[in-house]
Design an enzyme around this catalytic site. Structure first.
Site, PDB file in Angstrom:
ATOM      1  N   ARG A 162      -3.378 -10.045   5.174  1.00 14.64           N
ATOM      2  CA  ARG A 162      -3.765 -10.149   3.754  1.00 14.64           C
ATOM      3  C   ARG A 162      -2.613  -9.589   2.927  1.00 14.64           C
ATOM      4  O   ARG A 162      -2.301  -8.405   3.031  1.00 14.64           O
ATOM      5  CB  ARG A 162      -5.052  -9.352   3.547  1.00 14.64           C
ATOM      6  CG  ARG A 162      -5.602  -9.383   2.129  1.00 14.64           C
ATOM      7  CD  ARG A 162      -6.896  -8.577   2.042  1.00 14.64           C
ATOM      8  NE  ARG A 162      -7.397  -8.507   0.691  1.00 14.64           N
ATOM      9  CZ  ARG A 162      -6.956  -7.638  -0.221  1.00 14.64           C
ATOM     10  NH1 ARG A 162      -6.014  -6.768   0.079  1.00 14.64           N
ATOM     11  NH2 ARG A 162      -7.459  -7.651  -1.443  1.00 14.64           N
ATOM     12  N   LYS A 165       0.819  -1.212   0.000  1.00 14.55           N
ATOM     13  CA  LYS A 165       0.000   0.000   0.000  1.00 14.55           C
ATOM     14  C   LYS A 165       0.852   1.261   0.000  1.00 14.55           C
ATOM     15  O   LYS A 165       2.056   1.231   0.223  1.00 14.55           O
ATOM     16  CB  LYS A 165      -0.999  -0.040   1.167  1.00 14.55           C
ATOM     17  CG  LYS A 165      -2.135  -1.017   0.847  1.00 14.55           C
ATOM     18  CD  LYS A 165      -3.285  -0.960   1.803  1.00 14.55           C
ATOM     19  CE  LYS A 165      -4.369  -1.939   1.312  1.00 14.55           C
ATOM     20  NZ  LYS A 165      -5.431  -2.133   2.304  1.00 14.55           N
TER      21      LYS A 165
HETATM   22  C1  7PM Z   1      -6.179  -0.940  -5.613  1.00 14.56           C
HETATM   23  C2  7PM Z   1      -6.112  -0.255  -4.405  1.00 14.56           C
HETATM   24  C3  7PM Z   1      -6.425  -2.275  -5.630  1.00 14.56           C
HETATM   25  C4  7PM Z   1      -6.308  -0.890  -3.223  1.00 14.56           C
HETATM   26  C5  7PM Z   1      -6.599  -2.918  -4.458  1.00 14.56           C
HETATM   27  C6  7PM Z   1      -6.556  -2.225  -3.274  1.00 14.56           C
HETATM   28  C7  7PM Z   1      -8.085  -4.620   1.794  1.00 14.56           C
HETATM   29  C8  7PM Z   1      -9.079  -5.482   1.350  1.00 14.56           C
HETATM   30  C9  7PM Z   1      -8.318  -4.366  -0.323  1.00 14.56           C
HETATM   31  C10 7PM Z   1      -7.755  -4.588   3.190  1.00 14.56           C
HETATM   32  C11 7PM Z   1      -9.436  -6.280   3.471  1.00 14.56           C
HETATM   33  C12 7PM Z   1      -5.447  -3.759  -1.824  1.00 14.56           C
HETATM   34  C13 7PM Z   1      -6.674  -2.907  -1.978  1.00 14.56           C
HETATM   35  N1  7PM Z   1      -7.604  -3.948   0.728  1.00 14.56           N
HETATM   36  N2  7PM Z   1      -9.741  -6.310   2.174  1.00 14.56           N
HETATM   37  N3  7PM Z   1      -9.212  -5.311   0.028  1.00 14.56           N
HETATM   38  N4  7PM Z   1      -8.470  -5.455   3.975  1.00 14.56           N
HETATM   39  N5  7PM Z   1     -10.082  -7.080   4.324  1.00 14.56           N
HETATM   40  O1  7PM Z   1      -4.382  -3.153  -1.616  1.00 14.56           O
HETATM   41  O2  7PM Z   1      -6.910  -3.837   3.684  1.00 14.56           O
HETATM   42  O3  7PM Z   1      -5.493  -4.969  -1.976  1.00 14.56           O
HETATM   43  S1  7PM Z   1      -8.170  -3.826  -1.929  1.00 14.56           S
END
Ligand code: 7PM
Length: 292
Positions: free
Chosen positions: A266, A231
């Site tokens: 995750r 992130k």
């Molecule tokens: C673009 C930006 C694509 C951000 C994907 C993301 C989380 C999640 C996501 C989290 C849970 C990523 C995010 N982030 N589910 N889904 N917790 N439970 O970085 O922090 O994967 S999407």
């Protein structure tokens, strides 16, 4: 000579695999089946590639494979339900039939229903069942576990100017309320997991305060899920490293989370994270072994 292990310590082989400890932190591997995902450039849009990547995550030690068909990044465009189902259902079906525990990262009730029919065993909803008013009923009827994640604002605008007077307190109270609403909708408390939503409507300082204070969330009485993998916070603390150069920082966050007893991390990089967690556990177990 036969060396018998000390009764207080499990055999080394079992200690390494973690099989002797049902309380160990689980690893959820991220499988994006999106054309615009920020961290893998949509490389897994192709269905067979997605399936292969999911199988590789499981082989690398992922306890759960989290399949997502809708990018929730800041500024992301909406995905139509039918497209999202077409993207993820065949991937979920294949991975589940191969024995993987699959969760599905979606905010939409119909996508949840389709994914569950395809063999998904858990729902991961970044909106905490607020986006679609039918989603809580789907989860309640299926009796599956659900991750309720905190966010402030919509994905499209959430990073514009997030504000909190007390980020830990406000995220805590918000999650407490969402747990209550989920229970009221008929979802059993033991099926509810919570997630502070790293990066979802949070500035750098908010994310760091949440990470430092994660242990607070245990008093909600639900397993905690944390996702900081690749992130922006990692980039922000490392000279704006691009998404594919954030492994070290992602592991630093995963260890900070596991140190505070979170139940699931995750991550994108399952092999490396599992290795880091094993080394962390090895050190901790040694520290817990009484000296003779
Ligand atoms: C673009 C930006 C694509 C951000 C994907 C993301 C989380 C999640 C996501 C989290 C849970 C990523 C995010 N982030 N589910 N889904 N917790 N439970 O970085 O922090 O994967 S999407």
């Amino acid at each position: 000579m036969v060396v018998t292990p000390a009764p207080s310590a499990p055999p080394a082989s079992r200690r390494v695999t973690g099989l002797s400890d049902p309380g160990r932190c689980l690893v959820m591997g991220i499988l994006n089946v999106t054309p615009d995902s920020f961290s893998d450039g949509g490389a897994f849009l192709d269905r067979t590639e997605a399936i292969d990547h999911g199988l590789a995550l499981a082989a690398d030690g992922a306890d759960i494979v989290d399949v997502g068909g809708e990018s929730t990044r800041p500024g992301a465009t909406m995905v139509w339900e039918r497209d999202e189902i077409e993207r993820i259902a065949p991937v979920v079906r294949q991975l589940a039939s191969g024995g993987a525990a699959v969760s599905v990262d979606t905010r939409k009730a119909d996508v949840m229903t389709a994914a569950l029919a395809a063999g998904a065993r858990m729902i991961n909803d970044v909106s905490a069942l607020t986006y679609d008013d039918r989603s809580a009923d789907v989860v309640a009827a299926a009796g599956v576990p659900v991750v309720l994640m905190h966010h402030q604002g919509d994905p499209a605008t959430m990073q514009e100017d997030p504000h909190y007077d007390d980020v830990l307190g406000e995220v805590y109270i918000w999650l407490e309320e969402r747990v209550r609403a989920a229970e009221e909708a008929g979802i059993a408390r033991e099926k509810i997991l919570i997630d502070p939503g790293f990066g979802f409507g949070k500035k750098l300082a908010h994310n760091l305060e949440l990470m430092n204070g994660l242990a607070l969330f245990h008093s909600l009485g639900c397993p905690i899920v944390v996702g900081a993998s690749r992130k922006r916070t990692v980039g922000a603390l490392s000279g704006e490293a691009p998404a594919d150069k954030r492994l070290g920082g992602s592991i630093a966050f995963a260890l900070k989370a596991v140190e505070q007893g979170v139940q699931i991390v995750r991550v994108h990089d399952v092999f490396e994270t599992v290795q880091a967690l094993r080394v962390w556990r090895g050190m901790r177990d040694q520290g817990l072994t009484p000296r003779l």
